[in-house]
Design an enzyme around this catalytic site. Structure first.
Site, short mmCIF file in Angstrom:
data_model
loop_
_atom_site.label_atom_id
_atom_site.label_comp_id
_atom_site.label_asym_id
_atom_site.label_seq_id
_atom_site.Cartn_x
_atom_site.Cartn_y
_atom_site.Cartn_z
N HIS A 243 44.81 38.45 31.14
CA HIS A 243 44.33 39.50 32.03
C HIS A 243 44.87 40.87 31.65
CE1 HIS A 243 48.22 39.75 34.15
NE2 HIS A 243 48.24 38.43 34.07
N ASP A 244 44.02 41.88 31.77
CA ASP A 244 44.38 43.29 31.56
C ASP A 244 44.75 43.61 30.11
OD1 ASP A 244 44.26 44.07 34.46
OD2 ASP A 244 45.91 42.64 34.57
N GLY B 289 49.26 38.60 29.49
CA GLY B 289 48.67 39.68 30.25
C GLY B 289 49.18 41.05 29.82
#
Length: 262
Positions: free
Chosen positions: A121-122, A139
């Site tokens: 994520h991100d 992440g």
């Protein structure tokens, strides 16, 4: 008109370009955008709120745009964007962003993801990046253009790998890797510059010699690292690649710097 196999499931809220091909047993969820000539080969899942760039091909058993693997995620609207001309091989997984991380995972154009690659994520992935089999990003990781990540390597959350760098197979990357660097090992250490990548990009011998001289002055010279950094910035100001390395070092990274050593 797009070609959608009879066994595929496509949400009514998905936006599918006319030239898209969706193969058997694929699932396309709400908020998904598939641009021109995207191809889902078969058994691929694009879960939700994901944009897939033109001519990108996604192979079987991939899960693209899955929920972020983050304990604090409560179903907020977050996205994944994938650039044009990417090739995503079997069992790869890409997660959407988190509200606290900006809400977006972003992948550039022309990337190759071999079997089992993972983008957390991100994360931000540049253009023309290669993930060998099962290369993994935690992440918030940031990967520059033209990076090669070796098989089964893992980049720590918030880690950075500068453009043109190579990370060896099985490397545990807990520290930031400079642009054009070559890092491997567990935990990964810096082992010089990515000479193969530089040669493939067209650097001649004289240019490579100057880059190596700057590298030695920075990482192998006398005095403090801060003093060497200033000296290299002054002495090699005409080399954009070295200026990129020094700017990378001075940037506010979340992880320590990957350095040479045992």
């Amino acid at each position: 008109m797009s070609r959608v196999h009879a066994t595929a499931s496509v949400d009514a809220g998905a936006q599918i370009a006319d030239s898209v091909e969706i193969g058997p047993w694929c699932t396309v969820g709400p908020g998904v955008v598939l641009k021109d000539e995207v191809r889902l080969v078969s058994h691929a899942v694009v879960q939700r709120d994901t944009t897939v760039g033109a001519r990108t091909v996604i192979h079987p058993f991939c899960v693209i745009g899955g929920d972020p693997q983050h304990g604090g995620y409560k179903g907020e609207p977050v996205r994944l964007e994938i650039g044009e001309d990417c090739l995503v091989r079997e069992h790869s997984t890409f997660n959407r962003g988190t509200p606290g991380g900006g809400g977006l995972t972003k992948i550039g154009r022309g990337c190759l993801f071999m079997t089992g690659a993972h983008v957390g994520h991100d994360a931000v992935v540049g253009d023309n990046v290669t993930f060998a089999n099962h290369a993994t990003l935690g992440g918030h990781a940031v990967i520059g253009d033209r990076v090669f990540l070796g098989g089964l390597c893992a980049v720590h959350q918030f880690g950075r790998v500068g453009q043109g760098a190579i990370v060896g197979g099985l490397a545990a990357v807990t520290r930031d890797v400079i642009p054009y660097g070559s890092a491997w090992g567990n935990h990964a250490r810096l082992h010089g510059l990515n000479l193969v990548g530089l040669k493939r990009k067209g650097y001649d011998k004289s240019a490579i010699r100057r880059l190596l001289a700057a590298y030695r002055d920075l990482f192998e010279g006398g005095g403090t690292f801060a003093a060497r950094l200033e000296a290299v910035e002054a002495g090699y100001a005409d080399l954009p690649e070295i200026m990129e390395i020094t700017a990378f070092i001075r940037a506010d990274g979340k992880r320590p710097l990957c350095l040479p050593g045992e």
